[in-house]
Scaffold this active site. Sequence first.
Site, PDB file in Angstrom:
ATOM      1  N   ASP A 205       0.855  -1.195   0.000  1.00  0.00           N
ATOM      2  CA  ASP A 205       0.000   0.000   0.000  1.00  0.00           C
ATOM      3  C   ASP A 205       0.889   1.242   0.000  1.00  0.00           C
ATOM      4  O   ASP A 205       1.821   1.352   0.809  1.00  0.00           O
ATOM      5  CB  ASP A 205      -0.899   0.003   1.238  1.00  0.00           C
ATOM      6  N   ILE A 206       0.593   2.157  -0.940  1.00  0.00           N
ATOM      7  CA  ILE A 206       1.398   3.381  -1.046  1.00  0.00           C
ATOM      8  C   ILE A 206       1.121   4.279   0.162  1.00  0.00           C
ATOM      9  O   ILE A 206      -0.041   4.535   0.512  1.00  0.00           O
ATOM     10  CB  ILE A 206       1.082   4.133  -2.353  1.00  0.00           C
ATOM     11  N   ASN A 213      -2.788  12.795  -3.878  1.00  0.00           N
ATOM     12  CA  ASN A 213      -3.916  13.181  -4.732  1.00  0.00           C
ATOM     13  C   ASN A 213      -4.450  14.561  -4.349  1.00  0.00           C
ATOM     14  O   ASN A 213      -4.773  15.385  -5.218  1.00  0.00           O
ATOM     15  CB  ASN A 213      -5.039  12.151  -4.618  1.00  0.00           C
ATOM     16  N   ASP A 222      -2.126   9.121 -10.573  1.00  0.00           N
ATOM     17  CA  ASP A 222      -2.054   8.052 -11.585  1.00  0.00           C
ATOM     18  C   ASP A 222      -0.611   7.813 -12.019  1.00  0.00           C
ATOM     19  O   ASP A 222      -0.185   6.670 -12.225  1.00  0.00           O
ATOM     20  CB  ASP A 222      -2.902   8.431 -12.798  1.00  0.00           C
ATOM     21  N   GLU A 248      -4.681   2.300  -4.347  1.00  0.00           N
ATOM     22  CA  GLU A 248      -3.220   2.289  -4.196  1.00  0.00           C
ATOM     23  C   GLU A 248      -2.717   0.970  -3.630  1.00  0.00           C
ATOM     24  O   GLU A 248      -1.562   0.872  -3.191  1.00  0.00           O
ATOM     25  CB  GLU A 248      -2.788   3.442  -3.288  1.00  0.00           C
TER      26      GLU A 248
END
Length: 326
Positions: A205-206, A213, A222, A248
Amino acid sequence: MSVSLEPASLPCGIMLLDQKNTIQQVNALFCDWLGYPQQQLLHNTVTRVFTPATKLVYLGHILPTLQTNGQIEEKLIILKQANGHDLPVMVNAHRVQQQDQDYYVFVVLRMLRRQLIEEQLLTERRKAEQANAEKDDLNQQLQLAQSELLAKHQELLILNSGLETLSVTDALTGLFNRRYYEAQLDLLLAQYQRNQQQFALILVDIDFFKTINDIHGHAMGDTVLQALSQQLRQHIREIDILVRIGGEEFAILLPDTDLAAARIAAERHRSSIEQISGFAFTITASFGIALVADADTKKSIYQRADSALYHAKTHGRNRVSTEHDQ
């Protein structure tokens, strides 16, 4: 010559040629058939009474055969009558020698019935050739249709393959999607239940993706997803299965892998993600690992990996946690 060619009892035409193909003697019956007086034929070349086709046959086959073998038997040729009509005849010929000179004696029989038979045979042959031509044409059309059908089938296979690829591919990153992840996880669980073949599940997971965002916009988000996907792809084995589950979150299925090896792989991925350049901020990710266990389902192994991921998130992020670290 000492032999006369004029006996009235001879039911055939006879002529005598010298080596220059000049008619030296010819009987009256033969002259009557052709419609020429004897004096018009004597001392003229025999090709005068040949059609063009017969002339070619005579010079190309009959004469060379006589010169070589001394005889020729039952050869059908067409003579040219004085009135311009064709006269089909059968000829036999042999070579004789008189006074050290070679001559050729031709015996000629009219082929009225033979002509009818030949015409019938020719007609039937033409019909057969036409039927064969039509058959060949139908075969060619069939082969063309089969080729077109095969080409369409290949196009359909390619199209179906493309559709199948699209159905299991994430459009943004080009990685496999959740549908593919579910199918492959089913297979790995079945293998484990059958022969205890271990595998590990890594969830990725980022870190702070929502902040990226919010601050930099979804287009930048993106781009981050694509960059991270490319980085993960460069560091997996051929047998590993890398998917974007959604948002993500990513997953890596590692067949034939124990927990220690899975941790090493996850650390390698975590470190490589830190090295992603080209952004005004540093990209990091957290990792959670679960090892398959008896009676595991897709839901249970995912929940254990997700719990490990939550542990990594709540203990500083940019780190690797296993289900045993909690």
